[in-house]
Design a protein around this motif. Structure first.
Motif, short mmCIF file in Angstrom:
data_model
loop_
_atom_site.label_atom_id
_atom_site.label_comp_id
_atom_site.label_asym_id
_atom_site.label_seq_id
_atom_site.Cartn_x
_atom_site.Cartn_y
_atom_site.Cartn_z
N ILE A 1 53.21 39.91 41.80
CA ILE A 1 52.70 41.27 42.04
C ILE A 1 51.90 41.33 43.35
O ILE A 1 52.04 42.26 44.15
N ILE A 2 51.06 40.31 43.59
CA ILE A 2 50.27 40.27 44.82
C ILE A 2 51.19 40.17 46.04
O ILE A 2 50.99 40.86 47.05
N GLY A 3 52.19 39.30 45.96
CA GLY A 3 53.12 39.13 47.07
C GLY A 3 53.86 40.42 47.40
O GLY A 3 53.97 40.81 48.57
N VAL A 4 54.37 41.10 46.37
CA VAL A 4 55.08 42.36 46.58
C VAL A 4 54.12 43.42 47.13
O VAL A 4 54.49 44.21 48.02
N SER A 5 52.89 43.45 46.62
CA SER A 5 51.91 44.43 47.09
C SER A 5 51.61 44.25 48.57
O SER A 5 51.53 45.23 49.33
N TRP B 1 42.48 50.16 53.24
CA TRP B 1 41.88 50.13 51.91
C TRP B 1 42.72 49.31 50.93
O TRP B 1 42.18 48.51 50.15
N ALA B 2 44.02 49.50 50.97
CA ALA B 2 44.89 48.76 50.05
C ALA B 2 44.83 47.27 50.34
O ALA B 2 44.78 46.45 49.41
N MET B 3 44.84 46.89 51.62
CA MET B 3 44.78 45.47 51.97
C MET B 3 43.46 44.86 51.55
O MET B 3 43.40 43.69 51.14
N PHE B 4 42.38 45.65 51.62
CA PHE B 4 41.07 45.15 51.15
C PHE B 4 41.14 44.76 49.68
O PHE B 4 40.68 43.69 49.28
N ILE C 1 42.75 32.95 53.97
CA ILE C 1 41.95 32.85 55.20
C ILE C 1 42.63 33.59 56.35
O ILE C 1 41.99 34.35 57.09
N LEU C 2 43.95 33.40 56.48
CA LEU C 2 44.69 34.08 57.53
C LEU C 2 44.68 35.59 57.33
O LEU C 2 44.55 36.36 58.29
N LEU C 3 44.81 36.03 56.07
CA LEU C 3 44.79 37.47 55.78
C LEU C 3 43.45 38.09 56.16
O LEU C 3 43.40 39.20 56.70
N VAL C 4 42.37 37.39 55.87
CA VAL C 4 41.04 37.91 56.20
C VAL C 4 40.89 38.04 57.71
O VAL C 4 40.37 39.05 58.23
N ILE C 5 41.35 37.01 58.45
CA ILE C 5 41.26 37.07 59.91
C ILE C 5 42.07 38.24 60.45
O ILE C 5 41.60 39.02 61.29
N LEU C 6 43.31 38.39 59.98
CA LEU C 6 44.17 39.48 60.43
C LEU C 6 43.57 40.84 60.05
O LEU C 6 43.66 41.81 60.81
N VAL D 1 43.86 44.11 47.94
CA VAL D 1 44.81 43.01 47.75
C VAL D 1 44.14 41.68 48.06
O VAL D 1 44.30 40.70 47.32
N ILE D 2 43.38 41.62 49.16
CA ILE D 2 42.66 40.39 49.51
C ILE D 2 41.65 40.03 48.43
O ILE D 2 41.52 38.86 48.04
N ALA D 3 40.93 41.04 47.92
CA ALA D 3 39.96 40.79 46.85
C ALA D 3 40.66 40.27 45.60
O ALA D 3 40.16 39.36 44.92
N THR D 4 41.83 40.83 45.28
CA THR D 4 42.58 40.39 44.10
C THR D 4 43.08 38.96 44.28
O THR D 4 43.00 38.15 43.35
#
Length: 263
Positions: free
Chosen positions: A48-52, A77-80, A223-228, A82-85
């Motif tokens: 689910i996270i990957g598809v999101s 907002w959605a990426m925030f 970590i990469l997602l947070v940087i991006l 997703v990263i938290a999840t």
């Protein structure tokens, strides 16, 4: 401004690529569930996270290409969330697989497993009679005794059984250890030690190994997602700053006293 949009679009493309290993990890756990772990619900959070992330990245990419503010807000907002999840899932995976491991056996290449070494939500779920009946049935139908090791396919070493082959053990001199699993062992290939606590512990050990492998990949991706995400936020703020203070078209003019920057 175009440069900022290009940066955001490129970052979303990278985010889309990062969703692939997360989705792949969920699919790999799914294959493990069908072959060894038999815990089929565990792969769904990752899938689910990957598809999101894929869907959100596409929304952000479209927002950057068409300079659509609504899509960009939606993306950020959605990426925030997703990263938290994903962060919550990584923490959860480490917490529920924190305790327990196989016990080395003297002069043996295999390990013994004890349910007492494990505790917490995952151990309680595996140990529950209703759920274990489904897991043990899955293990039996999957014919994975050699992969599961001593947990489900042999009696505990302390029982004193004599080795005949990988799944046939006979009592040594009529003496059997005091471990309750000793009485549960059966040479019937449909029974073996599938009802043993050591089998439950073996499943937990297999789950721990699988989850830890996936979690290492998830941590790197997180970590990469947070940087991006931070770079994307900076680029988006830069676009807003231009929109607020440098209008487009023939009527564009410089402000003698520019107002304070709003974010």
């Amino acid at each position: 401004m175009r440069r900022s949009n290009h940066v955001i679009g490129f970052l979303n493309f990278l985010t889309f690529l990062l969703s692939i290993p997360i989705l792949g990890g969920g699919i790999w756990l799914s294959s493990r569930a069908n072959n060894t772990d038999c815990m089929k619900f565990l792969q769904w959070p990752l899938i689910i996270i990957g598809v999101s992330i894929m869907v959100v990245s596409l929304a952000g990419f479209a927002g950057a290409c068409y300079r659509n503010t609504f899509l960009m807000y939606l993306y950020l907002w959605a990426m925030f969330f997703v990263i938290a999840t994903l962060l919550g899932f990584v923490i959860f995976a480490y917490v529920v697989t924190d305790k327990g491991s196989g016990r080395p056996v003297l002069n043996r290449v295999y390990l013994d497993y004890s349910l007492q070494d494990y505790s917490g939500w995952l151990a309680d779920r595996v140990d529950s009679p209703g759920y274990w009946s489904k897991i043990s049935s899955c293990i039996r139908d999957s014919h994975v005794c050699r992969e599961m090791g001593s947990g489900c396919c042999k009696p505990p070493t302390s029982c004193g059984y004599v080795y005949i082959n990988d799944t046939i053990w006979n009592p040594g001199g009529g003496l059997v250890g005091s471990d309750i699993d000793c009485a549960r062992w059966n040479n019937d290939q449909e029974q073996l030690c599938y009802s043993c606590d050591s089998c439950k512990a073996g499943v937990l050990a297999s789950l721990k190994k699988s989850w830890r492998k996936v979690s290492v990949i998830n941590i790197v991706i997180l970590i990469l997602l947070v940087i991006l995400y931070v770079v994307a936020c900076a680029a988006f703020r830069h676009n807003k700053r231009i929109d607020n203070h440098e209008p487009y078209g023939d009527t564009r003019m410089e402000k003698s006293q520019p107002s304070r920057i709003h974010f």
